[in-house]
Scaffold this motif. Structure first.
Motif, PDB file in Angstrom:
ATOM      1  N   ALA A  25       0.718  -1.252  -0.285  1.00 26.19           N
ATOM      2  CA  ALA A  25       0.357   0.242   0.169  1.00 26.19           C
ATOM      3  C   ALA A  25       0.539   1.065  -0.383  1.00 26.19           C
ATOM      4  O   ALA A  25       0.187   1.905  -0.596  1.00 26.19           O
ATOM      5  N   GLY A  26       2.235   0.786   0.109  1.00 28.80           N
ATOM      6  CA  GLY A  26       2.725   2.079  -0.300  1.00 28.80           C
ATOM      7  C   GLY A  26       3.447   2.603   1.479  1.00 28.80           C
ATOM      8  O   GLY A  26       3.797   3.887   1.219  1.00 28.80           O
ATOM      9  N   TYR A  27       3.241   2.274   2.820  1.00 29.55           N
ATOM     10  CA  TYR A  27       3.234   2.653   3.389  1.00 29.55           C
ATOM     11  C   TYR A  27       5.264   2.269   3.998  1.00 29.55           C
ATOM     12  O   TYR A  27       5.586   1.586   3.613  1.00 29.55           O
ATOM     13  N   PRO A  28       5.131   3.591   4.730  1.00 28.93           N
ATOM     14  CA  PRO A  28       6.951   3.351   4.878  1.00 28.93           C
ATOM     15  C   PRO A  28       7.371   2.273   6.486  1.00 28.93           C
ATOM     16  O   PRO A  28       5.926   3.231   7.243  1.00 28.93           O
ATOM     17  N   LEU A  29       7.673   1.379   6.125  1.00 34.63           N
ATOM     18  CA  LEU A  29       7.691   0.144   7.262  1.00 34.63           C
ATOM     19  C   LEU A  29       8.959   0.053   7.867  1.00 34.63           C
ATOM     20  O   LEU A  29      10.400   0.285   7.041  1.00 34.63           O
ATOM     21  N   ASN A  30       9.428   0.135   8.939  1.00 33.76           N
ATOM     22  CA  ASN A  30      10.227  -0.179  10.320  1.00 33.76           C
ATOM     23  C   ASN A  30       9.187  -1.550  10.340  1.00 33.76           C
ATOM     24  O   ASN A  30       8.586  -1.617  11.060  1.00 33.76           O
ATOM     25  N   VAL A  31      10.645  -2.976  10.709  1.00 39.31           N
ATOM     26  CA  VAL A  31       9.708  -4.260  11.465  1.00 39.31           C
ATOM     27  C   VAL A  31      10.895  -4.253  12.821  1.00 39.31           C
ATOM     28  O   VAL A  31      12.377  -3.996  12.612  1.00 39.31           O
ATOM     29  N   TYR A  32      10.581  -5.167  13.542  1.00 38.93           N
ATOM     30  CA  TYR A  32      11.269  -5.465  14.597  1.00 38.93           C
ATOM     31  C   TYR A  32      11.029  -6.847  15.203  1.00 38.93           C
ATOM     32  O   TYR A  32       9.739  -7.259  15.299  1.00 38.93           O
TER      33      TYR A  32
END
Length: 283
Positions: A25-32
């Motif tokens: 959907a184009g959201y800037p994402l960071n993961v943990y």
């Protein structure tokens, strides 16, 4: 490109496909994720990963949490490098885990004290629904915060619905999963009875699927029984956990008590298999 920066904690069987919908959907994402190897596929896409929940929340606007139980939630929020450690404000933290209403109320109070919003937003549906963005999302918490993040939630499911104040989402989910446990056990008992009297599972499930009792759950779990496929889409240990939480919440009616005992008794031997593996315990 969407400008809301999202953090995602928990890359399990549900968390991976759900978070990928936000990427699409184009959201800037960071993961943990505690097991860092699960972050590798995201890194290969150019998606950032954080060393801790504390680091993650400092660089995001909205944080999703999708983990297994109350203890994991406590660790993620209040641990040494937890979400609440940096004392940042203005975030919306969305806990999609199936946990107790009590832990949500506790964490919501801590979030509010720091100037953040907390929503409990567990989901109804398993891996297939997560992959298809067809989950049902039940939310408890502040209505303004819910409306703010509803467009994001709608990327994950076919329905995102505010059902009440903090803990209401968890309460609704535990009520629904009580029915899930009862129906899965009922299907397993029905197939067992038919088999004992000379009717095979494939014939019986064909009849069920064409009757008024037919449902997506009956179809999927019936096929699993017919194919002797007990690989966990929703592990039996999780329904055992959810029924414990429901019991703590007051689920003491006859069917709820029966399902609770059945899955607790089956958990040691069958916990890592799918919920419908309960048929092995009953047979």
């Amino acid at each position: 490109m969407n400008t809301v920066k999202i953090g995602w904690i928990g890359l399990g069987k549900m968390g991976i496909p759900m978070s990928q919908h936000l990427v699409k959907a184009g959201y800037p994402l960071n993961v943990y994720n505690r097991s860092k190897d699960k972050e590798d596929a995201f890194k290969a896409q150019g998606i950032g990963s954080a060393a801790s929940p504390a680091e993650l929340i400092q660089h995001t606007d909205v944080v999703f949490v999708m983990v297994s139980d109350d203890k994991a939630i406590d660790d993620i929020f209040t641990g040494e490098n937890g979400l609440l450690k940096p004392e940042v404000s203005g975030r919306v933290i969305i806990n999609m885990s199936t946990v107790s209403p009590a832990i949500s109320k506790e964490m919501a109070a801590k979030c509010i004290a720091q100037g953040n919003h907390y929503l409990d937003a567990p989901v109804s549906g398993s891996v297939k629904q997560a992959e298809d963005a067809a989950l049902v999302i039940m939310v408890g918490g502040d209505a303004t915060a819910f409306e703010q993040v509803k467009p994001i939630l709608e990327k994950l499911g076919k329905l995102a619905m505010l059902v009440g104040d903090t803990g209401a989402g968890n309460t609704a989910k535990l009520a629904i999963n009580t029915l899930l446990g009862i129906v899965a056990q009922g299907l397993a008992e029905t197939v067992t009875l038919a088999r004992q009297n000379g009717i095979d599972a494939e014939a019986l499930t064909t009849l069920l699927n064409n009757s008024a009792l037919g449902s997506p759950l009956i179809k999927i779990k019936g096929e699993a029984i017919v194919n002797n496929n007990f690989n966990a889409a929703f592990a039996l240990k999780y329904i055992a956990k959810d029924l414990r939480l429901a019991k703590d919440m007051g689920a003491d009616t006859p069917l709820a008590q029966t399902a609770y005992k059945t899955y607790q008794d089956a958990e040691a031997a069958l916990g890592e298999e799918d919920i419908i593996a309960v048929i092995k315990h009953l047979g």
